[in-house]
Every structure is written in C-alpha cells, then in structure tokens.
Design an enzyme around this catalytic site. Sequence first.
Site, PDB file in Angstrom:
ATOM      1  NE  ARG A  52      -2.602   1.105   3.514  1.00 23.21           N
ATOM      2  CZ  ARG A  52      -3.345   0.941   4.605  1.00 23.21           C
ATOM      3  NH1 ARG A  52      -4.634   0.599   4.493  1.00 23.21           N
ATOM      4  NH2 ARG A  52      -2.837   1.106   5.809  1.00 23.21           N
ATOM      5  CE  LYS A 151      -2.208   4.853   6.987  1.00 22.61           C
ATOM      6  NZ  LYS A 151      -3.284   5.556   7.676  1.00 22.61           N
ATOM      7  CD  GLU A 184     -11.871   6.365   5.225  1.00 24.94           C
ATOM      8  OE1 GLU A 184     -11.328   5.284   5.496  1.00 24.94           O
ATOM      9  OE2 GLU A 184     -11.371   7.198   4.459  1.00 24.94           O
TER      10      GLU A 184
HETATM   11  N1  PXG Z   1      -9.284   4.932   7.158  1.00 29.83           N
HETATM   12  C1  PXG Z   1      -8.363   5.887   7.336  1.00 29.83           C
HETATM   13  C2  PXG Z   1      -8.627   7.260   6.843  1.00 29.83           C
HETATM   14  C3  PXG Z   1      -7.154   5.571   7.983  1.00 29.83           C
HETATM   15  O1  PXG Z   1      -6.228   6.512   8.165  1.00 29.83           O
HETATM   16  C4  PXG Z   1      -7.943   3.297   8.252  1.00 29.83           C
HETATM   17  C5  PXG Z   1      -9.093   3.676   7.588  1.00 29.83           C
HETATM   18  C6  PXG Z   1      -7.754   1.873   8.675  1.00 29.83           C
HETATM   19  O2  PXG Z   1      -6.778   1.247   7.869  1.00 29.83           O
HETATM   20  P1  PXG Z   1      -5.870   0.061   8.410  1.00 29.83           P
HETATM   21  O3  PXG Z   1      -5.051  -0.335   7.221  1.00 29.83           O
HETATM   22  O4  PXG Z   1      -5.036   0.603   9.538  1.00 29.83           O
HETATM   23  O5  PXG Z   1      -6.774  -1.021   8.850  1.00 29.83           O
HETATM   24  C7  PXG Z   1      -6.948   4.263   8.458  1.00 29.83           C
HETATM   25  C8  PXG Z   1      -5.683   3.897   9.156  1.00 29.83           C
HETATM   26  C9  PXG Z   1      -2.867   6.763  13.764  1.00 29.83           C
HETATM   27  C10 PXG Z   1      -3.134   5.644  12.839  1.00 29.83           C
HETATM   28  O6  PXG Z   1      -1.729   6.845  14.261  1.00 29.83           O
HETATM   29  C11 PXG Z   1      -4.102   5.768  11.868  1.00 29.83           C
HETATM   30  C12 PXG Z   1      -4.311   4.706  11.000  1.00 29.83           C
HETATM   31  C13 PXG Z   1      -3.589   3.559  11.125  1.00 29.83           C
HETATM   32  C14 PXG Z   1      -2.634   3.455  12.112  1.00 29.83           C
HETATM   33  C15 PXG Z   1      -2.403   4.500  12.974  1.00 29.83           C
HETATM   34  O7  PXG Z   1      -3.776   7.549  14.012  1.00 29.83           O
HETATM   35  N2  PXG Z   1      -5.262   4.880  10.056  1.00 29.83           N
END
Ligand code: PXG
Length: 287
Positions: A52, A151, A184
Amino acid sequence: MARIVFMNGTLVSENDAKVSVFDHGLLYGDGVFEGLRSYGGQVFRLDSHIDRLWESAKAICLEIPMSKKEVSSAVNATLEANQLVDGYVRLVVTRGAGSLGLDPNRTSHPQVIVIADTITLYPREFYDKGLSIITASTQRTHSAALSPRIKSLNYLNNIMAKLEGLRAGCVEALMLNHKGEVAECTGDNIFVVRSGTLVTPPSDAGILEGITRGAVIELAEAAKIDCQEKTLVRHDLYTADECFLTGTAAEVIPVVEIDSRSIGNGVPGPITKRLTADFHLMVRRVS
Ligand code: PXG
C-alpha cells in the site's frame, strides 16, 4: 530512554533523527505514510502495508529510494532496536528537501523514516461498552481532488472531522462522501450488521482500503457470515443491529451510539464480539 529511529539508511537516536525545514513533507504534506503493528514480535500483514505504501507513492509520483525488501527489513530492525515485541510502527516517506515552491521536481533525497513505539490504545471500557460517535460535517475528500486510497501526509481533512468529534465528546467521527454516503471514520473503516449480514462501504465510497478491514472480511468469510460491500447512508447505520470500526490502531471496536441514536440494543452485538475474538487470534497466529 531515547528511541531509535531508522533514517537515511541507518538506525540513529531520536535526538539525531532530523528532517530539513525545506522538506516538502513538512512544507506541503507532500509524502506518504503507513501505520503498522507488531504482535508477539511479528508485524501484522507487513507485505500488505509495504504494497500500500508503494501504491500511495506511485500515485503521487514519488519514487521510494529503497526496495520493498529493504524497507521491510528496516521496519523489523527498528522494532528490534527498540526492543518492542508488541509495538506500533510509523513508516513515513517524504518528498525530500527542495526549494520553496510546490514543484516536486525541485526536490531531492526523499526521506524514508521508520519510527517504532509502544501503542496507546483506547481505554479498555471503550472496547467493552462500545463507542459513541457523531457524523462530522467535514466531508471525506472527493476522490477527484485527492484519492482517499492514498495514505498521504495530508490528513487535514480527517483532522478537521476528528476535531468535530472531540468537541462533541467522541473519540471518532463518521465521515460522509460528497454524495452524502457513508465513507469511513477519521482513522478507521466502518461495518454494520443488518439481519445477520455484515455490510461495509465499497472502495468507491471514497475510503482508505484498510488492511484491518480486509482481514475482518476474510474472518467473516471463514465464519460463514455473509459480508457485502455496499453503499450505506446514515439511515442504514441508525437502523443497524450492530456497528463496529476497524483500524490498525483501534483493531476492532464496537460502536453503540451514532448521532444520539442507540445502535441495536445499545451494547456490542454478537457478530462484533465474534469477529473481535477471531481478530485477536488472527494477529497472534504465527504465519
Ligand atoms: N481509514 C483511514 C482514513 C485511515 O487513516 C484506516 C481507515 C484503517 O486502515 P488500516 O489499514 O489501519 O486497517 C486508516 C488507518 C494513527 C493511525 O496513528 C491511523 C491509521 C492507522 C494506524 C495509525 O492515528 N489509520
């Protein structure tokens, strides 16, 4: 004790891990990142996070100056250097330092940074009792403006929504897309259960395709729970039997109230509990 950070191809003390003020990551949010977790010394779905990261970078025409294998090794080496068994990793790639002005062609040396730390979880009671969330008025970025599948270091859209949530006393906030459909939350994907079927918004609702989301879909299939990627509107959430969020940081967390409406019976439901338990087993399974 000072943490050890991977930067410029080597492990250094956090005190020596410095980025130029001319880095376009700082000046313009020009860069990409990943958030990963390790359980029992093993990074959960490392390859998926690396893939990703590469896709995000490709989408913004950023060439990562290391191979996928080298970045994966750097993630493991940073965890090890910090003696973290259950840890959180932030992987950041910036555009690099350049002249003032947007032009990414006038930058050099993209920075690949790996930070490893312990994880701060939501309090236990949030997992036991479930979260209360609100719908933010801030819409999720239109994919024609900046694809939510990237991301990127531009998280202001989500941060504005998070602020709205926090001001309403909620740790998460729901974001709708420009069509008013459910997208989301600010750092988590969303699922509902309706009449025994698990439903989550599709990729084209304007979401980050979460790795935890993918894992939960696999777990539902294994548990013979019907799972559909389908457009949802707020009415579908208000009238759902269950609701939960998924994300690397939050893992699987129940939602029991949205915009002052109780979801189902107002307590975490059986399918949420089943998938939470299955997820905990999955992350600790030695692959
Ligand atoms: N939507 C958004 C906008 C995100 O930023 C997810 C969904 C979930 O994705 P994953 O691949 O983690 O299942 C995210 C992920 C943090 C932090 O430090 C944020 C995320 C992941 C890890 C840490 O706030 N966001």
